[in-house]
Scaffold this active site. Structure first.
Site, PDB file in Angstrom:
ATOM      1  N   CYS B  87      11.782 -30.330  -1.380  1.00 16.46           N
ATOM      2  CA  CYS B  87      10.454 -30.921  -1.221  1.00 16.46           C
ATOM      3  C   CYS B  87      10.410 -31.827   0.013  1.00 16.46           C
ATOM      4  O   CYS B  87      10.494 -31.331   1.124  1.00 16.46           O
ATOM      5  CB  CYS B  87      10.059 -31.645  -2.507  1.00 16.46           C
ATOM      6  SG  CYS B  87       8.295 -31.969  -2.629  1.00 16.46           S
ATOM      7  N   HIS B 204      11.361 -27.792  -7.133  1.00 13.89           N
ATOM      8  CA  HIS B 204      12.379 -28.773  -7.522  1.00 13.89           C
ATOM      9  C   HIS B 204      13.382 -28.194  -8.525  1.00 13.89           C
ATOM     10  O   HIS B 204      13.162 -28.318  -9.742  1.00 13.89           O
ATOM     11  CB  HIS B 204      11.700 -29.985  -8.179  1.00 13.89           C
ATOM     12  CG  HIS B 204      10.959 -30.860  -7.223  1.00 13.89           C
ATOM     13  ND1 HIS B 204      11.540 -31.926  -6.591  1.00 13.89           N
ATOM     14  CD2 HIS B 204       9.676 -30.809  -6.787  1.00 13.89           C
ATOM     15  CE1 HIS B 204      10.650 -32.526  -5.809  1.00 13.89           C
ATOM     16  NE2 HIS B 204       9.513 -31.864  -5.903  1.00 13.89           N
ATOM     17  N   GLU B 206      16.136 -29.399  -9.402  1.00  9.88           N
ATOM     18  CA  GLU B 206      16.738 -30.482 -10.202  1.00  9.88           C
ATOM     19  C   GLU B 206      15.850 -30.867 -11.388  1.00  9.88           C
ATOM     20  O   GLU B 206      16.308 -31.545 -12.307  1.00  9.88           O
ATOM     21  CB  GLU B 206      17.032 -31.695  -9.303  1.00  9.88           C
ATOM     22  CG  GLU B 206      15.861 -32.631  -9.021  1.00  9.88           C
ATOM     23  CD  GLU B 206      14.859 -32.081  -8.006  1.00  9.88           C
ATOM     24  OE1 GLU B 206      14.970 -30.911  -7.598  1.00  9.88           O
ATOM     25  OE2 GLU B 206      13.939 -32.852  -7.622  1.00  9.88           O
TER      26      GLU B 206
END
Lengths: 93, 239
Positions: B87, B204, B206
């Site tokens: 990002c 994302h 994560e």
């Protein structure tokens, strides 16, 4: 050396759709401004530059645009003016 | 395997990345403040996490790109080190010139925070070796300026060189205009540098490493990195 008030306008490149500009243009048409078109939204950056001449002040700002103020992949920039600040004070009266 | 997670002023996915690689992968991780000028020698992979470095002032990533640590990040990448920009981290890598392109505001002008589908375009990379080509991953995006742009001629170069790693697609893996959340050229969600050791992606991973969060697809990416690291160690032991 003198100090110059310099202004830069950064806009999205002509070849790329400026979605903000298009949206604002539609809104202007909707409220009765059909005569307004090609609306483009940009950023205005104003600064004070110490330099020997207005040309030199512009040259510094051009470099600053190339390195940081504008991203050439998506943006164009224009140095709008470089005015000695004494003159600026006189203009403001 | 050890990850180095760079923290810029305004990073806000640093702890998410830390949690994902420690808890999800069982790897080690260390935070690196942006004022550091070197990368510790035991770091295998750098993560530039998401967030709003320097408040996104001027342009996303434009100021963070000049943070002291970025010279070391560039050296690390040029020496073949693995770098993952997520990002805002992707935006910073583009501004730094480690990846081509730049970001415009989302086509719909809205900040979008929701899961999207991504198609894996290659599985012979350090980032995707644990997942077959064509696999559809479900991973969230969260951005206002994720509309990736490069000149049409550069898009062709990226395609020819196999630099496009993830594309926005629908649940069936079809890359369609309707499945493009932000207007990115060629539905690009993630790209590699020419050498293949630097990846930037807007989604994302994560945030998709635990079933509780709705998806564990992000783990494919981190597992690939670990697998790549283990095979690299094995190779160096053999030679």
């Amino acid at each position: 050396m003198e100090r110059f008030r310099v202004a830069v306008v950064v806009t999205i490149r002509r070849s790329i759709a400026d979605v903000q500009g298009m949206t604002v243009e539609q809104a202007l048409h909707a409220i009765g401004f059909p005569m307004i078109e090609d609306v483009r939204i940009g950023k205005y950056v104003e600064m004070l530059v110490t330099a020997a001449s207005a040309e030199e002040a512009r040259a510094y700002v051009e470099q600053a645009c190339q390195q940081l103020l504008a991203n050439p992949v998506i943006e164009d920039y224009r140095v709008m003016f470089a005015v000695p600040i004494a003159t600026e004070a006189e203009q403001q009266g | 395997m050890k990850f180095g997670i760079v923290i810029f002023p305004g990073s806000n996915c640093d702890w998410d990345a830390y949690w994902a690689v420690r808890s999800g992968l069982g790897a080690q991780a260390e935070f690196l403040w942006h004022k550091e000028e070197t990368i510790p020698g035991d770091i295998d992979c750098l993560i530039l996490p998401g967030g709003f470095s320097y408040g996104d002032y001027l342009r996303s990533g434009a100021i963070a790109r000049f943070s002291p640590i970025m010279k070391a990040v560039v050296r690390f990448a040029q020496a073949g080190g693995l770098v993952l920009g997520i990002c805002n981290g992707f935006q910073i890598l583009c501004e730094a010139g480690l990846l081509p392109g730049a970001f415009l505001r989302n086509r719909g002008l809205r900040f979008i925070c929701r899961p999207v589908f991504l198609r894996v375009e290659r599985s012979d990379t350090p980032f995707t070796n644990a997942v077959p080509v064509g696999t559809v991953l479900r991973i969230p995006i969260a951005h206002g300026e994720g509309n990736y742009y490069v000149e049409p001629s550069v898009v062709r170069e990226l395609e020819d060189r196999g630099q496009i790693l993830f594309r926005y697609c629908d649940a069936a893996g079809q890359v369609t205009e309707a499945a493009n959340p932000n207007g990115s050229v060629a539905n690009i969600a993630g790209i590699l540098n020419r050498e293949g050791n630097v990846l930037g992606m807007m989604p994302h991973p994560e945030r998709a490493c635990e079933a509780l969060l709705g998806s564990t697809d992000g783990l494919y990416l981190f597992r690939s990195l670990q697998q790549y690291r283990m095979s690299a160690v094995a190779t160096s032991v053999v030679s």
